[in-house]
Design an enzyme around this catalytic site. Structure first.
Site, short mmCIF file in Angstrom:
data_model
loop_
_atom_site.label_atom_id
_atom_site.label_comp_id
_atom_site.label_asym_id
_atom_site.label_seq_id
_atom_site.Cartn_x
_atom_site.Cartn_y
_atom_site.Cartn_z
N LYS A 36 38.05 89.75 43.86
CA LYS A 36 37.83 88.52 44.62
C LYS A 36 36.57 87.81 44.18
O LYS A 36 36.55 86.59 44.00
CB LYS A 36 37.70 88.83 46.12
CG LYS A 36 39.03 89.01 46.80
CD LYS A 36 38.89 88.91 48.31
CE LYS A 36 40.13 89.48 48.96
NZ LYS A 36 39.94 90.88 49.42
N ARG A 105 34.18 89.59 53.22
CA ARG A 105 35.41 90.24 52.73
C ARG A 105 35.07 91.33 51.72
O ARG A 105 34.14 91.19 50.92
CB ARG A 105 36.30 89.23 52.01
CG ARG A 105 36.47 87.94 52.74
CD ARG A 105 37.42 87.01 51.99
NE ARG A 105 38.80 87.36 52.28
CZ ARG A 105 39.84 86.64 51.84
NH1 ARG A 105 39.66 85.60 51.05
NH2 ARG A 105 41.05 86.98 52.18
N GLY A 114 44.11 99.00 52.51
CA GLY A 114 43.54 100.24 53.06
C GLY A 114 42.04 100.10 53.24
O GLY A 114 41.41 100.84 53.98
N MET A 116 38.57 97.63 54.22
CA MET A 116 38.30 96.55 55.16
C MET A 116 38.69 95.23 54.52
O MET A 116 38.42 95.01 53.36
CB MET A 116 36.82 96.52 55.48
CG MET A 116 36.54 95.54 56.60
SD MET A 116 34.81 95.14 56.75
CE MET A 116 34.84 93.46 56.15
N ARG A 373 44.71 84.63 42.29
CA ARG A 373 44.92 85.82 41.44
C ARG A 373 46.26 85.67 40.75
O ARG A 373 47.10 84.87 41.18
CB ARG A 373 44.88 87.10 42.28
CG ARG A 373 45.92 87.09 43.36
CD ARG A 373 45.81 88.30 44.24
NE ARG A 373 46.57 88.07 45.46
CZ ARG A 373 46.37 88.69 46.60
NH1 ARG A 373 45.42 89.59 46.72
NH2 ARG A 373 47.13 88.44 47.65
N HIS A 489 75.65 115.38 27.54
CA HIS A 489 76.87 114.65 27.20
C HIS A 489 77.07 113.47 28.16
O HIS A 489 77.30 112.33 27.75
CB HIS A 489 78.03 115.64 27.29
CG HIS A 489 79.33 115.04 26.93
ND1 HIS A 489 80.27 114.74 27.86
CD2 HIS A 489 79.81 114.64 25.74
CE1 HIS A 489 81.31 114.20 27.26
NE2 HIS A 489 81.05 114.13 25.97
N SER A 819 67.98 109.97 8.89
CA SER A 819 67.96 109.40 10.24
C SER A 819 67.58 110.53 11.19
O SER A 819 68.23 111.57 11.22
CB SER A 819 69.34 108.84 10.60
OG SER A 819 69.29 108.33 11.91
N CYS A 887 67.90 107.82 15.33
CA CYS A 887 69.07 107.50 16.15
C CYS A 887 69.17 108.38 17.39
O CYS A 887 70.12 108.30 18.14
CB CYS A 887 70.35 107.58 15.33
SG CYS A 887 70.67 109.23 14.69
N TYR A 907 63.95 101.45 10.66
CA TYR A 907 64.65 100.92 11.82
C TYR A 907 64.73 101.95 12.94
O TYR A 907 64.51 103.14 12.71
CB TYR A 907 66.07 100.45 11.45
CG TYR A 907 66.99 101.56 11.01
CD1 TYR A 907 67.68 102.32 11.95
CD2 TYR A 907 67.13 101.89 9.67
CE1 TYR A 907 68.49 103.36 11.57
CE2 TYR A 907 67.95 102.93 9.27
CZ TYR A 907 68.63 103.66 10.23
OH TYR A 907 69.43 104.70 9.84
C1 PEP Z 1 70.36 113.61 17.92
O1 PEP Z 1 70.46 114.83 17.91
O2 PEP Z 1 69.30 113.01 18.15
C2 PEP Z 1 71.55 112.78 17.69
C3 PEP Z 1 71.45 111.47 17.60
O3 PEP Z 1 72.75 113.42 17.64
P1 PEP Z 1 73.54 113.89 18.96
O4 PEP Z 1 72.83 113.37 20.17
O5 PEP Z 1 74.92 113.35 18.83
O6 PEP Z 1 73.47 115.37 18.84
#
Ligand code: PEP
Ligand code: MG
Length: 932
Positions: A36, A105, A114, A116, A373, A489, A819, A887, A907
Site C-alpha cells: 500500500k 492502515r 488476517g 489489522m 494494485r 495407461h 527421443s 515425447c 523439439y
Molecule cells: C515414455 O516412456 O516416456 C514414452 C513416451 O513411452 P510410453 O509412455 O508409451 O511408454
C-alpha cells in the site's frame, strides 16, 4: 544520525533513493513501505490525486517486534511527517477549528488478509467533532463519522468486537422505526456516541482516548501487533510468507465520501476482471457513503459507467426508468468526475503497465485515489489483457507472453466447473488429465458403452484401466481410477483424448462386483449415480457440478498470443498422436509434427484385437504370419489418415511397445470362467448336446489360460516389451514397417508431402537397435520398390532405459534421432513403477517433502535430467546431425520444457491439447533464458 523510519508519499521514493544512492526497484519499495505504501508513493509520482499521506516502514515494525517499543526517533519523525501533511491539506491534527483526520492502515509487502486493516476518522473527539459539524454545516455527518470511528477503533485497535456496537445501532434503528443508517436522526446518533463511550469505559476502565496523539500512538502499535496476530501467522504459514518481514503503517489524510450527495466512494477496475474487456470503467460505488458501506453489502451499489450500468440493469431485470432513477451511473451523476477518472485510470495503467484494481472517494465533487494494485483476473481476462496491452503499446509482446501462466492456456481450452457452484467434495486423487466432467458412474467399459449409446454422459470408474477399457473410456466424459499414476495407461490415454481423468484416487475403494465405490466420508456411489470429476485438481464430487464450456477457434487473443510465442521460441513443438483425428486436432492447435505415434493404440479397435491375440498365441510361423497379415490393414489405414493430416510435417511411428499380455484377457477372469464352465458341465451332465458345446468352450478357455499364465511376468514393465517384443515375435516389426511405408508411399503418390520416421522403443544395448534397423530398412526398401516411389525417411530410437543414455555415443552412431521417453526413463532411473508408485507412496513422498514434486509430472532435472543432458552431449558429439526430442509426458509440462530448452533439444512432443501450452512455455523458456 537516527535512522529514517518515516517517509512521505510526496517524496518517499526520492528520499529512499538518496539513502540507497540509486533508484529503488518496485520490489525494494514494497519491501520497505509495504504494497500500500509503495502504491501511495507511486500513485503520487504518477500524478494521481492522492490524499497527503506518510508511511512508517516495515523496518520500524521489525524493530518494534524486537523491543516492544517504537524505535528511537520514529515517533518524532511521524510527528514531523504529520506537520507536513497538515500543511499539504491545510488542516491541523486535533485542531478546534479545522481538524485533520487520518486513516491508519496496515500494509505488508504482500497483501495479507488476517492483519489489522483500517481505522478511519482517527483524530475525532468531542472538540474536533464540533469543528467538523461547523465546517461541513452538517451535524449529522459529524456524529456519523464519530460513531464509526469509536466502533472501528474499539474493534480493530482494542479488540472490542464491532458486533456489540452494531447491536446498539440496530437497537436505535428499531426504536426510531427506520431501516437504513442514513435515516437515523441526529439526536439518535448523539445518544449512540454517548452509549459507545460508556461501553468503552465499562470494558476498559478508562475513558475513550480523546487525545488524537494518543489515538495515533495506539493505532500504530495495534498495526505493528497485528503482524503477529493468530490469523496473520496462520496465513503466512499457509502462503509461505516469511515471519520476519513486518508490516508498514500508512497514515493518510481522510477524505469523505459521506459528505452529501456530491460525495461517493467505490472500487473500480481499469478492465473487466472476468473477460478482460476494455470498453469502459468497471466497478461500483455508493453515493454519500464510506468505504466500509460498499464492502458490507447493505445498500445496492451503483455501476460506474453508463454502459456498465445498463448491462447490469438488464441482467437484474430492472427497467431503464427505474435504473435511471434509483441506480444511476457515476458517468450520469458526475460526468466531469467520470471524465477525470478515466484519464487517471489510463495514466495509472500506463504507469503500472497492468490492469488496476482501485479504491476511490469523491469528496464534495473532488476525486481522490486511495489505493491501486494489479487486479486479480480470470485466465480468459489475463490473456485478453496481455494481448490488448501489447497492441496498445503499453507492454511488449515478450512481456505479454511472460505474463500468462501456461496452465491458464489449459484452463481456456477445457470446460471448467462453475466456480460459484455448490459442491460436495468426496475424494482427492491425482490430477492426471485436465478438464471437468460430469456423468453417471459406470463400473465397466460395457456399461459405459451401453449408456453412452443411449446418449448418457458417463464417467468410467475402474480400479485401474487396461486396453479392454479403452472403448469404454473413449465414449465416456471422464475417467476415475483408484490405482495408477500420471503416466499410467488410464492417464496417457485420457490425455491423448482430452478426457478429464482423476487417477490413483487411493482414497476411494472401488468394488467392481457390487458396482460401487466408497469415499472416505462414507459416501457410497452406486452404478448410475451422478459424479463430477475435476482433472485440473484431482477432486471428485458427488452429484452434478455445473460446467462452463470453451472453444479454441473462438479465442482470438489466445491465438494471437501463441502466434507471437511461435516467433520467439526456438524449440519445436510436436504432438503425441495415435489416430488421424488426434493428428488433425493437434495441427489445429499448432503442432509441427508427430513426435510419438503409439502404434499399439491402433489395436484397441475391437476388430483388430482378435488378430493381435492370434498373433500372440500363434504356435506356428504360418499362424503368426496370417494374424500379422490381418493386423496390417488397420495400421495402414490409420497411418494414411495421419499422413494426410500431417501433410508436409514429420511423423514418428514408434514400433509396438507395451507388454503383449495387455492385449490378452485377464488371468483372473479366465480362472473364473473355467471354474464356472466346469460347474455348468456338472449341472448339465445329462444334456449331451449342451455338454459338447460347454466342453469346447472350456477347452478354448483353458488353452487361453495356459498361454496367459505362460506369459505372466512379475514385472511386466521390465519384461517382454518394446524392441524386445519386436525381436522375439517374428514378423511383427516387418508388418508394422510395411503398413507404415505402404501408407507413406501411397499418400506420396496422391501428392501428400510425407516425412516418415521410425522409432525403436526401449533400447538398452546397441545391438537391439542394429537388429531392428536392419529389418526395417530392408522392408522399407522393398515396399518403396513395390510401390515404385521413394520417400525420404529417418530412423531413430527412444532413450528410455538408463543404459541407453549412458551409452549414447555408441547408440548415436546407429540412429538419426533420439527421443527421450521420460516416462520410462523416470521409472527406471528412480526404480519406481510408473503404474504403482503414485498409488502407494509417491504422493505421500511429495506431501512429506521427501520429493519436491511428482517426477512423473515434472522432470527431475538433477537425476533423470542429468542423464538427458549427458546423453544429448555425448550423442551429438558422436553424431552432429542427431535430431533430439522428448515425447514423455514431461514434453507438455512448462518447467520441464524450460529444461529441454536449456539442454538444447530440438523439439518437445506432447498430447494434442497440451500443444498450445507447450508453444507458450517454449517461448517463455527462450525469453527467460535469454534474459539470464
Ligand atoms: C515414455 O516412456 O516416456 C514414452 C513416451 O513411452 P510410453 O509412455 O508409451 O511408454
Ligand atoms: Mg516408454
Amino acid at each position: 544520525m537516527t535512522k529514517k523510519w518515516v517517509f512521505l508519499a510526496r517524496n518517499g521514493k526520492q528520499e529512499y533513493a538518496k539513502i540507497l544512492g540509486r533508484e529503488p526497484t518496485l520490489d525494494e519499495m514494497k519491501a520497505l513501505f509495504g504494497g500500500k505504501g509503495a502504491g501511495l508513493m507511486a500513485m503520487t509520482e504518477a500524478g494521481a490525486p492522492v490524499p497527503p499521506s506518510f508511511t512508517i516502514t516495515t523496518e520500524a515494525c521489525v524493530e518494534y517486534m524486537r523491543t516492544r517499543e517504537f524505535p528511537e526517533g520514529m515517533w518524532e519523525q511521524a510527528l514531523e511527517a504529520l506537520r507536513d501533511i497538515e500543511k499539504q491539506a491545510g488542516k491541523k491534527f486535533g485542531d478546534a477549528e479545522n481538524p485533520l483526520l487520518v486513516s491508519v492502515r496496515s500494509g505488508a509487502r504482500q497483501s495479507m488478509p488476517g492483519m489489522m486493516d483500517t481505522v478511519l476518522n482517527l483524530g475525532l473527539n468531542d472538540v474536533t467533532r464540533a469543528a467538523l459539524a461547523k465546517l461541513t454545516q452538517n451535524e449529522w455527518f459529524s456524529y456519523d463519522a464519530y460513531r464509526r470511528f469509536i466502533t472501528m477503533f474499539s474493534d480493530i485497535v482494542m479488540g472490542y468486537s464491532r458486533s456489540y456496537f452494531e447491536e446498539k445501532l440496530d437497537e436505535l434503528k428499531k426504536r426510531e422505526g427506520v431501516e437504513t443508517d442514513p435515516e437515523v436522526s441526529v439526536e439518535g446518533l448523539k445518544w449512540l456516541v454517548n452509549e459507545y463511550k460508556a461501553m468503552y469505559k465499562a470494558r476498559f476502565g478508562e475513558d475513550f482516548p480523546s487525545d488524537p496523539y494518543k489515538q495515533l500512538d495506539l493505532a500504530i502499535r495495534a498495526v505493528f501487533d497485528s503482524w503477529n496476530g493468530e490469523r496473520a501467522i496462520a496465513y503466512r504459514e499457509h502462503e509461505g510468507i516469511p515471519h520476519h518481514w513486518g508490516t508498514a503503517v500508512n497514515i493518510c489524510t481522510m477524505v469523505f465520501g459521506n459528505m452529501g450527495n456530491d460525495s461517493a466512494t467505490g472500487v473500480a477496475f481499469s478492465r473487466d476482471p472476468s473477460t478482460g474487456a476494455h470498453e469502459y470503467l468497471y466497478g461500483e460505488f455508493l453515493v454519500n457513503a464510506q468505504g466500509e458501506d460498499v464492502v458490507a453489502g447493505i445498500r445496492t451499489p451503483q455501476q460506474i459507467s453508463l454502459k456498465g450500468s445498463r448491462e447490469w440493469a438488464k441482467r437484474q431485470g430492472i427497467s431503464e426508468e427505474e435504473r435511471r432513477e434509483k441506480y444511476p451511473s457515476l458517468e450520469e451523476l458526475m460526468p466531469e468526475v467520470y471524465k477525470e477518472f478515466l484519464g487517471i485510470v489510463d495514466m495509472l495503467e500506463r504507469y503500472y503497465r497492468d490492469m488496476q484494481d482501485m479504491e476511490f472517494t469523491i469528496e464534495r465533487g473532488k476525486l481522490w485515489m486511495l489505493q491501486t494494485r494489479n487486479g486479480k483476473r480470470t485466465a480468459a481476462a489475463a490473456v485478453k489483457i496481455a494481448v490488448d496491452m501489447a497492441k496498445e503499446g503499453i507492454i511488449t509482446k515478450e512481456e505479454a507472453i511472460m505474463r500468462i501462466e501456461p496452465e491458464y492456456v489449459d484452463q481456456l481450452l477445457r470446460p471448467t466447473f462453475d466456480p460459484n457452484a455448490e459442491k460436495h467434495l468426496i475424494a482427492q486423487g491425482l490430477n492426471a488429465s485436465p478438464g471437468a466432467a460430469v456423468g453417471k458412474a459406470a463400473f465397466t467399459a460395457e456399461r459405459a458403452k451401453e449408456w453412452a449409446a443411449q446418449g448418457e454422459d458417463v464417467i468410467l470408474v475402474r480400479p485401474e484401466t487396461n486396453p479392454d477399457d479403452v472403448p469404454g473410456m473413449l465414449v465416456s466424459k471422464g475417467v476415475l481410477t483408484q490405482k495408477g499414476g500420471a503416466t499410467s495407461h488410464a492417464a496417457v490415454v485420457a490425455r491423448g483424448n482430452n478426457l478429464p481423468c482423476v487417477a490413483g484416487c487411493g482414497e476411494i475403494s472401488v468394488d467392481t462386483n457390487r458396482r460401487m465405490f466408497t469415499a472416505p466420508d462414507g459416501t457410497v456411489i452406486k452404478e448410475g449415480d451422478i459424479i463430477s470429476i475435476d482433472g485440473f485438481t484431482g477432486e471428485v464430487y458427488a452429484g452434478a457440478v455445473p460446467l462452463v464450456a470453451s472453444r479454441y477457434e473462438q479465442q482470438v487473443e489466445l491465438i494471437t498470443l501463441l502466434s507471437w510465442a511461435d516467433e520467439i521460441r526456438t524449440l519445436g513443438v510436436r504432438t503425441n498422436a495415435d489416430y488421424p483425428e488426434d493428428a488433425r486436432r493437434a495441427v489445429a492447435f499448432g503442432a509441427e509434427g508427430i513426435g510419438l505415434c503409439r502404434t499399439e493404440h491402433m489395436f484397441f479397435d475391437p476388430r483388430a484385437r482378435d488378430a493381435v491375440v492370434r498373433m500372440i498365441i500363434a504356435e506356428t510361423d504360418e499362424e503368426r504370419q496370417k494374424a500379422l497379415d490381418d493386423m496390417l490393414p488397420f495400421q495402414e489405414q490409420d497411418f494414411e489418415g495421419i499422413f494426410e493430416a500431417m501433410d508436409g510435417k514429420p511423423v514418428i511411428m514408434r514400433l509396438i511397445d507395451p507388454p503383449m499380455h495387455e492385449f490378452l484377457p485377464s488371468r483372473e477372469e479366465l480362472v473364473d470362467d473355467v471354474y464356472h464352465l466346469k460347474l455348468e458341465i456338472l449341472k448339465n451332465a445329462n444334456s449331451f448336446e449342451k455338454l459338447d458345446e460347454l466342453r469346447a468352450e472350456l477347452d478354448e478357455k483353458e488353452r487361453m489360460l495356459r498361454i496367459v499364465e505362460g506369459m505372466w511376468e512379475v514385472n511386466p514393465m521390465m519384461g517382454l516389451r518394446g524392441c524386445r517384443a519386436g525381436i522375439m515375435y517374428k514378423g511383427l516389426t516387418e508388418m508394422q514397417t510395411r503398413a507404415y511405408f505402404q501408407a507413406a508411399c501411397r499418400c506420396a503418390k496422391r501428392g501428400i508431402d510425407v516425412h516418415p520416421e521410425v522409432m525403436i522403443p526401449l533400447v538398452g544395448v546397441v545391438n537391439e537397435l542394429k537388429l531392428e534397423r536392419e529389418k526395417l530398412e530392408a522392408v522399407a526398401k522393398q515396399v518403396m520398390e513395390e510401390e515404385g516411389i521413394e520417400v525420404p525417411y529417418m530412423f531413430g530410437t527412444m532413450i528410455e532405459v538408463p543404459r541407453a543414455a549412458l551409452t549414447a555415443s555408441e547408440i548415436a552412431q546407429h540412429a538419426q534421432f533420439f527421443s527421450f521417453g521420460t516416462n520410462d526413463l523416470t521409472q527406471m532411473t528412480y526404480g519406481y513403477s510408473r503404474d504403482d508408485a503414485e498409488g502407494k507412496f509417491l504422493l505421500q513422498y511429495v506431501e512429506r517433502g521427501i520429493l519436491p514434486e511428482n517426477p512423473f509430472q515434472v522432470l527431475d532435472q538433477e537425476g533423470v535430467g542429468r542423464l538427458v543432458k549427458m546423453c544429448v552431449e555425448e550423442g551429438r558429439a558422436a553424431n552432429p546431425d542427431l535430431e533430439i526430442g522428448i515425447c514423455g509426458e514431461h514434453g507438455g509440462e512448462p518447467k520441464s520444457i524450460d529444461f529441454c530448452h536449456r539442454v538444447g533439444l530440438d523439439y518437445v512432443s506432447c498430447s494434442p491439447f497440451r500443444v498450445p501450452i507447450a508453444r507458450l512455455a517454449a517461448a517463455q523458456a527462450a525469453i527467460r533464458n535469454r534474459a539470464k
